[in-house]
Design a protein around this motif. Structure first.
Motif, PDB file in Angstrom:
ATOM      1  N   VAL A  20      -6.474   9.922  28.716  1.00 51.99           N
ATOM      2  CA  VAL A  20      -6.162  11.223  29.302  1.00 51.99           C
ATOM      3  C   VAL A  20      -4.898  11.786  28.660  1.00 51.99           C
ATOM      4  O   VAL A  20      -3.877  11.105  28.616  1.00 51.99           O
ATOM      5  N   TYR A  21      -4.971  13.006  28.171  1.00 53.55           N
ATOM      6  CA  TYR A  21      -3.798  13.708  27.646  1.00 53.55           C
ATOM      7  C   TYR A  21      -3.395  14.741  28.683  1.00 53.55           C
ATOM      8  O   TYR A  21      -4.103  15.720  28.908  1.00 53.55           O
ATOM      9  N   CYS A  22      -2.278  14.507  29.350  1.00 56.54           N
ATOM     10  CA  CYS A  22      -1.814  15.371  30.434  1.00 56.54           C
ATOM     11  C   CYS A  22      -0.902  16.471  29.913  1.00 56.54           C
ATOM     12  O   CYS A  22       0.017  16.197  29.142  1.00 56.54           O
ATOM     13  N   PRO A  23      -1.124  17.707  30.368  1.00 52.56           N
ATOM     14  CA  PRO A  23      -0.158  18.761  30.027  1.00 52.56           C
ATOM     15  C   PRO A  23       1.156  18.507  30.764  1.00 52.56           C
ATOM     16  O   PRO A  23       1.162  17.891  31.831  1.00 52.56           O
ATOM     17  N   PRO A  24       2.277  18.948  30.191  1.00 53.51           N
ATOM     18  CA  PRO A  24       3.575  18.748  30.849  1.00 53.51           C
ATOM     19  C   PRO A  24       3.644  19.464  32.196  1.00 53.51           C
ATOM     20  O   PRO A  24       2.954  20.462  32.420  1.00 53.51           O
ATOM     21  N   ASN A  25       4.471  18.948  33.075  1.00 55.89           N
ATOM     22  CA  ASN A  25       4.668  19.595  34.374  1.00 55.89           C
ATOM     23  C   ASN A  25       5.365  20.938  34.178  1.00 55.89           C
ATOM     24  O   ASN A  25       5.969  21.194  33.151  1.00 55.89           O
ATOM     25  N   SER A  26       5.237  21.787  35.181  1.00 55.73           N
ATOM     26  CA  SER A  26       5.884  23.104  35.177  1.00 55.73           C
ATOM     27  C   SER A  26       6.954  23.123  36.250  1.00 55.73           C
ATOM     28  O   SER A  26       6.624  23.184  37.435  1.00 55.73           O
ATOM     29  N   ASN A  27       8.204  23.011  35.829  1.00 57.29           N
ATOM     30  CA  ASN A  27       9.330  23.003  36.778  1.00 57.29           C
ATOM     31  C   ASN A  27       9.135  21.973  37.879  1.00 57.29           C
ATOM     32  O   ASN A  27       9.373  22.242  39.053  1.00 57.29           O
ATOM     33  N   GLY A  28       8.661  20.787  37.514  1.00 57.63           N
ATOM     34  CA  GLY A  28       8.487  19.706  38.472  1.00 57.63           C
ATOM     35  C   GLY A  28       7.131  19.640  39.143  1.00 57.63           C
ATOM     36  O   GLY A  28       6.835  18.682  39.849  1.00 57.63           O
ATOM     37  N   THR A  29       6.280  20.634  38.936  1.00 60.31           N
ATOM     38  CA  THR A  29       4.934  20.633  39.515  1.00 60.31           C
ATOM     39  C   THR A  29       3.969  20.069  38.485  1.00 60.31           C
ATOM     40  O   THR A  29       3.881  20.584  37.365  1.00 60.31           O
ATOM     41  N   THR A  30       3.251  19.005  38.852  1.00 58.64           N
ATOM     42  CA  THR A  30       2.336  18.374  37.902  1.00 58.64           C
ATOM     43  C   THR A  30       1.177  19.306  37.561  1.00 58.64           C
ATOM     44  O   THR A  30       0.741  20.113  38.385  1.00 58.64           O
ATOM     45  N   ASN A  31       0.690  19.183  36.342  1.00 56.77           N
ATOM     46  CA  ASN A  31      -0.468  19.942  35.875  1.00 56.77           C
ATOM     47  C   ASN A  31      -1.606  19.007  35.504  1.00 56.77           C
ATOM     48  O   ASN A  31      -2.538  19.398  34.816  1.00 56.77           O
ATOM     49  N   CYS A  32      -1.516  17.762  35.956  1.00 59.08           N
ATOM     50  CA  CYS A  32      -2.524  16.756  35.643  1.00 59.08           C
ATOM     51  C   CYS A  32      -2.826  15.972  36.920  1.00 59.08           C
ATOM     52  O   CYS A  32      -1.916  15.432  37.552  1.00 59.08           O
TER      53      CYS A  32
END
Length: 142
Positions: A20-32
């Protein structure tokens, strides 16, 4: 921003040896996000491989498995170029080494025990290239 949600890793052998390649979080909110149970993990290979620049701060796993089967496990790869890696703990979705970089990417690797008390607010644009121990002028210049 990108988002990745994986549901259904609860069906028989549905997500074994998954990469799994996870996108980086956005200001602490996970995107994966991954939902799974004992069907998320290892089959015959290296198990789950998670690639996340910010380590565990980039992923949320809803795991309802038991951790009792040898299926749980794999590797986390983190860092800007995935140059850090760790073995996933047998009993949690964290690195087996509690102080591993991927567990807390923002942590300072070797913090000083003597912090700067009064850091400069106006650093020089022309630092001294070869400083001496003894002043070269009798008094400071302005």
């Amino acid at each position: 921003s990108w988002k990745l949600d994986i549901y259904g890793c609860i069906e028989a052998e549905s997500c074994l040896d998954l990469s799994v390649y996870c996108p980086p979080n956005s200001n602490g909110t996970t995107n994966c996000f991954i939902q799974g149970n004992d069907n998320l993990g290892r089959h015959n290979h290296e198990g789950t491989k998670i690639y996340a620049v910010n380590g565990w701060k980039d992923i949320d796993i809803d795991y309802t498995g038991t951790y009792l089967y040898s299926r749980h496990g794999g590797y986390m790869y983190c860092g800007d170029t995935y140059n850090q890696s760790c073995i996933i703990d047998k009993y949690s979705w964290l690195c087996a080494e509690s102080d591993h970089y991927c567990n807390d990417v923002d942590a300072t690797p070797n913090p000083t025990i003597h912090p700067t008390l009064q850091p400069t607010v106006d650093p020089t644009s022309q630092p001294t290239l070869n400083p001496t121990f003894q002043p070269t002028t009798p008094s400071p210049t302005v």
